[in-house]
Scaffold this motif. Structure first.
Motif, PDB file in Angstrom:
ATOM      1  N   ILE A   1       1.218  -1.117  -0.117  1.00 24.04           N
ATOM      2  CA  ILE A   1       0.081  -0.099   0.011  1.00 24.04           C
ATOM      3  C   ILE A   1       1.114   1.223  -0.020  1.00 24.04           C
ATOM      4  CG2 ILE A   1      -2.069   1.328   1.187  1.00 24.04           C
ATOM      5  CD1 ILE A   1      -2.230  -1.427   2.712  1.00 24.04           C
ATOM      6  N   LEU A   2       0.673   2.184  -0.776  1.00 23.97           N
ATOM      7  CA  LEU A   2       1.233   3.421  -1.004  1.00 23.97           C
ATOM      8  C   LEU A   2       0.234   4.397  -0.623  1.00 23.97           C
ATOM      9  CD1 LEU A   2       3.876   3.107  -3.665  1.00 23.97           C
ATOM     10  CD2 LEU A   2       4.169   3.221  -1.376  1.00 23.97           C
ATOM     11  N   PHE A   3       0.530   5.365   0.391  1.00 24.22           N
ATOM     12  CA  PHE A   3      -0.391   6.482   0.508  1.00 24.22           C
ATOM     13  C   PHE A   3       0.067   7.889   0.022  1.00 24.22           C
ATOM     14  CE2 PHE A   3       1.771   5.871   4.706  1.00 24.22           C
ATOM     15  CZ  PHE A   3       2.423   7.099   4.751  1.00 24.22           C
ATOM     16  N   THR A   4      -0.865   8.814  -0.227  1.00 18.54           N
ATOM     17  CA  THR A   4      -0.360  10.192  -0.084  1.00 18.54           C
ATOM     18  C   THR A   4      -1.635  10.981   0.284  1.00 18.54           C
ATOM     19  OG1 THR A   4       1.045  12.061  -1.282  1.00 18.54           O
ATOM     20  CG2 THR A   4      -0.935  10.734  -2.818  1.00 18.54           C
ATOM     21  N   SER A   5      -1.532  12.328   0.301  1.00 24.28           N
ATOM     22  CA  SER A   5      -2.463  13.244   0.688  1.00 24.28           C
ATOM     23  C   SER A   5      -3.014  12.739   1.984  1.00 24.28           C
ATOM     24  CB  SER A   5      -3.932  13.082  -0.190  1.00 24.28           C
ATOM     25  OG  SER A   5      -3.275  13.335  -1.571  1.00 24.28           O
TER      26      SER A   5
END
Length: 345
Positions: free
Chosen positions: A132-136
Motif C-alpha cells: 500500500i502506498l499513501f499520499t494526501s
C-alpha cells in the motif's frame, strides 16, 4: 594395401565422431549461457511484458487529490511500466471505503494507491500482504499508518501532504498581516486528518494575537451554513485540507467574497477555486514521488518496509490576487517578493 585403406577409413570416422561431439558440447555451453542470462535477468527484477494492476482510491474527487493521482500515474509512465488502473472514489462516504478496499483484495491487485487518510486506513485494515502506498495524508503516524516518519509499516509507506512548517508559517502570516483577528475554521471532526490539523493550529496560535473559532460539519451540504454562522465573529477564514470542506469550498468562497473575509486555505489548488493565500505544496509532486516508490516496489527493487515515509518538499507562499480583491484584502508590498501568484479557474 587393403589394411592401409582400412586404417584411413577408421581414422576419418574417428575424426567425424570427435567433431560431432565438439558441436554438441558447444550447443550445451550456449544453452547454459542463455539459462544463466535468463536467471540473471529475473534476479534483476526485469518486468518486460509484465502488466501490473493497481487499485487506486481516494475518499472524494477534488483538485488536490486528482493532481496527486495524476502525478502518481506519470511516475509509472516515465518508468516504462505497463500498468492497468482500477480507480474507485468513495464519494466522501466512509461506508464505501471498506467496500472498495475489500474489492481490491479480492481482485488480487499488485499494489494499492490510497490517496487520503480514510482510503489508506481502509486499505491497511483490508490487507497485510498487498503493498500500500499513501499520499494526501496529513499525519501518517497519528493515523496509525506507520510507526514513525523514519520507519515504514510492514506493507505500507508513502508521502504525507503536510510540510512540518506549513501550519506554523500560515499562523505567523495571519498574525503578522491580520493581527488581533478571530480565525474561523470549518472542518469535519470525523476526519482524523482534520482534527490533527486543527489541534496544530491551536498550538501554533498560542502566544499570538489570534483567537480560533471553530465550526464542525458532517458532510459537504453543511459547509455553507457553518461558514455563514461565523460571519460577524471571524475576521479571517482558515480552511485546512479537510476533504469534506474542500469538496464544497465554493460555498465558503461565496461567503468570504460577500462578507469581505480573507480566505486562507491549506493548499494551492484551493486558490484556483477562490482562496486568497496559502503556504502550500504541489500535490502533483507528492503524487509523483509516491509513484517513484511504486516503481521500486513493483520491480522488486525494494519492499514497502524498506522505504521510509516522506514529507513533501519545501513550502512557499501562494496568493490569488483576484480573490484578495474580492475579499477586501488590503495589499501589502511584502507579498510581491514573497509569493508565487495563482490565477482563479
Amino acid at each position: 594395401m587393403k589394411k592401409l585403406w582400412l586404417l584411413v577409413v577408421m581414422m576419418a570416422f574417428a575424426m567425424l565422431v570427435a567433431c560431432g561431439s565438439g558441436d554438441d558440447g558447444g550447443d550445451d555451453a550456449s544453452s547454459d549461457t542463455a539459462d544463466s542470462a535468463e536467471s540473471t535477468e529475473e534476479g534483476n527484477g526485469e518486468t518486460d511484458g509484465e502488466t501490473f494492476v493497481i487499485g487506486a482510491t481516494q475518499i472524494v474527487e477534488h483538485p488536490s487529490l486528482d493532481r496527486a493521482y495524476e502525478g502518481f500515474q506519470k511516475a509509472l509512465e516515465d518508468a516504462g511500466l505497463n500498468v492497468e488502473y482500477n480507480f474507485e472514489s468513495a464519494q466522501n462516504d466512509q461506508n464505501n471505503v471498506k467496500t472498495i478496499s475489500d474489492k481490491f483484495v479480492a481482485d488480487g491487485v499488485d499494489l494499492i494507491f490510497a490517496n487520503s487518510t480514510p482510503s489508506a486506513l481502509g486499505a491497511l485494515q483490508a490487507t497485510s500482504d498487498i503493498p500500500i502506498l499513501f499520499t494526501s495524508v496529513t499525519d501518517a503516524v497519528d493515523a496509525g499508518l506507520v510507526p514513525s516518519m523514519e520507519e515504514a509499516g510492514e506493507n505500507i509507506t508513502g508521502v504525507v501532504d503536510l510540510h512540518p512548517d506549513a501550519i506554523q508559517e500560515t499562523v505567523n502570516f495571519i498574525d503578522t498581516y491580520f493581527p488581533d483577528s478571530t480565525v474561523g475554521m470549518v472542518y469535519n471532526a470525523g476526519e482524523q486528518n482534520s482534527v490533527a490539523q486543527v489541534d496544530a493550529v491551536k498550538e501554533a496560535a498560542e502566544g499570538t494575537s489570534l483567537t480560533i473559532a471553530e465550526r464542525t460539519v458532517a458532510n459537504s451540504a453543511e459547509v455553507q451554513q457553518a461558514a455563514t454562522t461565523l460571519v460577524g465573529e471571524a475576521d479571517v477564514f482558515y480552511i485546512i485540507t479537510d476533504n469534506t470542506v474542500v469538496s464544497a469550498l465554493e460555498s465558503v468562497v461565496g461567503v468570504a467574497n460577500d462578507q469581505s473575509i480573507p480566505l486562507i486555505v491549506g493548499e494551492p489548488d484551493s486558490l484556483q477555486k477562490g482562496g486568497f493565500a496559502t503556504f502550500g505544496i504541489d500535490y502533483y509532486t507528492i503524487g509523483y514521488r509516491t509513484g517513484e516508490m511504486a516503481v521500486q516496489i513493483l520491480t522488486g527493487e525494494k519492499a514497502p518496509s524498506e522505504i521510509p515515509p516522506e514529507f513533501p518538499p519545501e513550502i512557499q507562499l501562494f496568493i490569488n490576487k483576484d480573490a484578495a480583491e474580492k475579499q477586501g484584502v488590503e495589499w501589502n508590498s511584502d507579498w510581491d517578493d514573497m509569493a508565487q501568484f495563482v490565477e482563479a479557474e
